[in-house]
Write an enzyme that holds these catalytic residues in place. Structure first.
Site, PDB file in Angstrom:
ATOM      1  N   PHE A 434       0.817  -1.213   0.000  1.00 48.83           N
ATOM      2  CA  PHE A 434       0.000   0.000   0.000  1.00 48.83           C
ATOM      3  C   PHE A 434       0.852   1.264   0.000  1.00 48.83           C
ATOM      4  CE2 PHE A 434      -4.433  -0.939   2.053  1.00 48.83           C
ATOM      5  CZ  PHE A 434      -4.974  -1.103   0.799  1.00 48.83           C
ATOM      6  N   GLU A 435       0.380   2.291  -0.706  1.00 48.97           N
ATOM      7  CA  GLU A 435       0.941   3.652  -0.645  1.00 48.97           C
ATOM      8  C   GLU A 435       2.452   3.682  -0.844  1.00 48.97           C
ATOM      9  OE1 GLU A 435      -0.537   5.909   2.666  1.00 48.97           O
ATOM     10  OE2 GLU A 435      -2.527   5.016   2.514  1.00 48.97           O
ATOM     11  N   GLY A 436       2.914   2.873  -1.782  1.00 46.80           N
ATOM     12  CA  GLY A 436       4.337   2.790  -2.070  1.00 46.80           C
ATOM     13  C   GLY A 436       4.915   1.509  -1.515  1.00 46.80           C
TER      14      GLY A 436
END
Length: 620
Positions: A434-436
Site C-alpha cells: 500500500f501507498e508505495g
C-alpha cells in the site's frame, strides 16, 4: 535549462542521456514534481552525517489540551467500536454495516483533521494518528476505509491545495460522512506516472472531459467524491497531469468491478471507468498540470497513517502473544520462559515501542507546521513500520501455533478465546505494498538521501553538459568535499542533545551520531566507486537506506523513551524496565546495521542479478 536530448522536458540533476525514452520521461516527470525545498530534517541529516539531534531532544510532547481532546475522541470512538463493530463478521461478510458507518459519521470520524469551520473535528495529526492506532488494532477494514478517505481522499489534498471556495464546497460534505476516494493507479502503470493513459481534454473554457480507467481505487464503491489523476498534455509538457475532484454520480463514471483480496475483505475497492465525464475547471486541485505534485505531497503526509495503524496492530499482537506465552505451559513451564519464545517477545515489544515513537515524532512535525516537509521521515516511518509490523504478526502466528492459524470463528465455535491472529496476518500483508511498496520506498528514500550529494557533484558526471561547465563543477565539488569528508571520520558524539538524556540513553545517542557519519562516508564511497550507475544498484542502495532508517527509528525511540522516563508518574521499576528495553533495542539495531554492512561487503546483489538474468532467459 534543457538537456540536449530532451528539449521539451525539464532538466534533472541526474544524467539521463543513457536512459531509454520511457525511463527518461518517468524520471524527469518525477523530478519535476519533487518538493523543491531542501530537506533539512533529522532523517536527512542522519544520511549526510550532520544530524541535528536537537530536533528531537527534547522529544516533541503533546500538549495537555491536545491530549485531552484526543482522549475524549478516542473514548467515543472506542465506545462506537465496542457497540457496533464486529471485525470478524466484517471480514466474513466483506461488508461494513451501514449502522456502523452512520455511527462513525455522527462521531465525526470522517472529518478528524478537517477544521471546525468546515464541519470537522479540527483535531491534530497526533490525535488522528492515535485514532489510526486504535483502529489498526481492532479492524483493518475500518482503518483502511477511514485512512483512504482522509489521508489520500478528498480531505487531505483539499486542505493542502484547495481554494477557499473548494474547501467551503466540499469539506463539509466529507466531514459529515460522505466517503471519498483517490484514483491514481492504472493496470499497466504501477509506479510509473509517465505511462498514465487516463486523459482530460478541455471542453470549452470552463470544463474538461475525462476518459480512462483506474484500478484498485479504494472506497470507490462507497464514494461520493473521487480525486482523479489524469493527463492534461500540452506541447510544452506532454506528460503533464492534473488532479480533479469528480462527483462519483457524474454521467460516465462507472464502477465496473469490485476487487477482492486475501485480506481486508471489506475493502470497497474497485475498477472505475470514466467515459466522457464532464468536470468543471473549478474542480482542479492545485492548478492545471500540477497533479503529480498534488499526489506526491498528499501521499507524503498520508503515509503517516499507515504506520500508525501498524502500531495498533503490532501492540495488539504483542498483547495476544504475552497473554498466551504466560499461560500456555509446555515442558513444565509457561512457553514465555523458554528462551526461543522470550527472544520473540522481547523483539516484538521493542520494535512496537520504536514504531510508535517514530509515528509520534513525524505526527508532531506536522502539528508544528501543517506544511512541514516530512517526505523523508514519513517514508521511513512507512517502510520500517510496515515491514516490522509484518515480522511481529508473523512471530505472533508462530507463538500461537495452530491456534494462530485457526480462524477466530473456528476457535469461538469450539469454546476457545477467538484471537484473530489469522485475520490480522491477512490484513497486515498489504501494508508493505500500500501507498508505495517497500521497494519503491527504498528508491524514494535513496533519492532524497542523495539530494545533498547531487547538488554538490551531479554536474561533474552529467555527460550532457559542456566540459567547461563540468570542470568548474568539479572544482566546486572538490572544495565542498574537502571540508565535509574529514569530519565524517571524527569520533565525536551527539553533543548537547545527548547531555540532556537519562544516563542510560546518552551513550546510545552518541553511537547514532558516530554511525551516522559512517553511513554518510559509506554512501559517498559508493557514489565515487559506482558513479551514475549507482542508481542501478538498487539492492546496495536498499542496504544504505535500511541503515539510515534504523538510525532514524533508533533516534525516535530514544527521544520518546526520555519523555517516558522524565514523566513524574513513572515509578522507578517502570523506568528500569524501559531502560533495559532500550539497551536491548540498541543492541538489536546494531546487529541489524552490521548485517547490512556485511551484505554490502559480500556484494551479493551482483551475483543475484546475474542469476536472475539466467532465470529470465529460461523463461524467454
Amino acid at each position: 535549462m534543457k538537456t540536449s536530448t530532451t528539449p521539451d522536458l525539464p532538466v534533472t540533476m541526474i544524467d539521463t542521456s543513457k536512459m531509454s525514452e520511457g525511463q527518461r520521461a518517468a524520471l524527469e516527470m518525477a523530478e519535476a514534481a519533487r518538493d523543491e525545498r531542501s530537506n533539512t530534517g533529522l532523517a536527512a541529516g542522519i544520511f549526510f552525517g550532520d544530524a541535528d539531534f536537537a530536533r528531537h531532544v527534547p522529544f516533541p510532547k503533546q500538549s495537555d489540551v491536545d491530549k485531552d481532546q484526543g482522549d475524549a475522541f478516542l473514548t467515543r470512538l472506542r465506545a462506537v467500536l465496542d457497540a457496533h463493530a464486529d471485525p470478524d463478521a466484517i471480514d466474513r461478510t466483506g461488508e461494513i454495516p451501514d449502522v456502523l458507518l452512520n455511527e462513525l459519521a455522527a462521531l465525526g470520524a470522517f472529518g478528524i483533521k478537517i477544521p471546525i469551520k468546515y464541519g470537522g473535528l479540527g483535531l491534530s495529526q497526533t490525535n488522528y494518528s492515535r485514532g489510526a492506532m486504535l483502529l489498526g488494532g481492532v479492524c483493518g477494514n475500518l482503518a483502511a476505509l477511514l485512512s483512504a478517505h482522509q489521508s489520500i481522499g478528498v480531505p487531505q489534498p483539499l486542505i493542502l491545495f484547495g481554494t477557499e471556495e473548494q474547501k467551503a464546497k466540499f469539506l463539509p460534505r466529507v466531514a459529515k460522512g460522505e466517503i471519498s476516494a483517490f484514483a491514481l493507479t492504472e493496470a499497466d502503470v504501477g509506479s510509473d506516472p509517465a505511462k498514465m493513459t487516463t486523459m482530460a481534454v478541455p471542453d470549452g473554457p470552463d470544463h474538461f472531459i475525462i476518459n480512462g480507467e483506474k484500478v484498485w481505487c479504494t472506497n470507490s464503491l462507497k464514494a461520493g467524491l473521487i480525486v482523479v489523476m489524469a493527463r492534461t498534455p500540452t506541447k510544452e509538457k506532454p506528460h503533464a497531469t492534473t488532479a480533479f475532484i469528480v462527483e462519483a454520480k457524474s454521467p460516465g463514471v462507472e464502477i465496473i468491478c469490485r476487487c477482492r483480496f486475501m485480506g481486508l475483505r471489506a475493502l470497497y475497492n474497485g475498477v472505475v471507468h470514466f467515459e466522457n465525464v464532464r468536470v468543471p475547471r473549478e474542480n482542479i486541485l492545485g492548478g492545471e498540470g500540477k497533479g503529480l505534485k498534488v499526489a506526491l505531497t498528499t501521499l507524503n503526509t498520508g503515509r503517516i497513517t499507515l504506520p500508525a495503524a501498524c502500531v495498533g496492530l503490532a501492540k495488539r499482537c504483542v498483547d495476544i502473544s504475552k497473554r498466551w506465552a504466560a499461560r500456555r505451559v509446555q515442558w513444565g513451564q509457561p512457553i514465555g520462559k523458554h528462551a526461543a519464545i522470550a527472544d520473540k517477545l522481547a523483539r516484538m515489544s521493542a520494535d512496537a515501542f520504536a514504531m510508535e515513537a517514530t509515528v509520534r515524532y513525524v505526527s508532531a512535525l506536522v502539528d508544528k507546521d501543517k506544511h512541514a516537509d516530512v517526505r523523508l521521515e514519513a517514508a521511513i516511518a512507512k517502510l520500517w513500520g510496515s515491514e516490522h509490523a509484518w515480522q511481529i504478526v508473523d512471530e505472533t502466528m508462530q507463538i500461537r501455533g495452530g491456534r494462530g492459524y485457526e480462524t477466530a470463528d473456528s476457535l469461538r465455535a469450539r469454546g476457545e478465546e477467538p484471537e484473530p491472529v489469522e485475520r490480522l496476518m491477512r490484513d497486515c500483508r498489504i501494508n508493505t505494498i500500500f501507498e508505495g511498496s517497500s521497494e519503491i520506498m527504498r528508491l524514494f528514500i535513496a533519492r532524497e538521501a542523495l539530494e545533498p550529494h547531487l547538488k554538490i557533484g551531479a554536474e561533474v558526471v552529467n555527460s550532457t553538459l559542456p566540459m567547461k561547465q563540468r570542470a568548474k563543477a568539479a572544482l566546486r565539488a572538490g572544495w565542498s568535499y574537502a571540508k565535509w569528508y574529514p569530519r565524517m571520520w571524527l569520533p565525536f558524539g551527539a553533543g548537547d542533545a545527548a547531555d540532556k538524556l537519562h544516563p542510560a540513553l546518552r551513550e546510545e545517542l552518541n553511537t547514532i551520531a558516530v554511525e551516522s557519519r559512517r553511513l554518510a562516508r559509506t554512501l559517498f564511497h559508493e557514489m565515487a566507486a559506482n558513479g551514475p550507475s549507482l542508481e542501478k544498484r538498487q539492492v546496495l542502495l536498499g542496504h544504505l537506506v535500511d541503515i539510515g532508517s534504523e538510525l532514524f527509528v533508533w533516534s525516535c525511540a530514544i527521544g520518546y523513551a526520555e519523555t517516558k522516563i522524565t514523566d513524574a508518574s513513572m515509578i522507578s521499576t517502570e523506568v528500569d524496565k524501559l531502560t533495559r528495553m532500550m539497551s536491548y533495542f540498541g543492541k538489536l539495531t546494531r546487529s541489524r546495521i552490521a548485517s547490512h554492512y556485511a551484505a554490502m561487503k559480500a556484494k551479493l546483489d551482483l551475483d543475484s542479478y546475474r542469476v536472475s538474468k539466467d532465470v529470465l532467459a529460461d523463461q524467454a
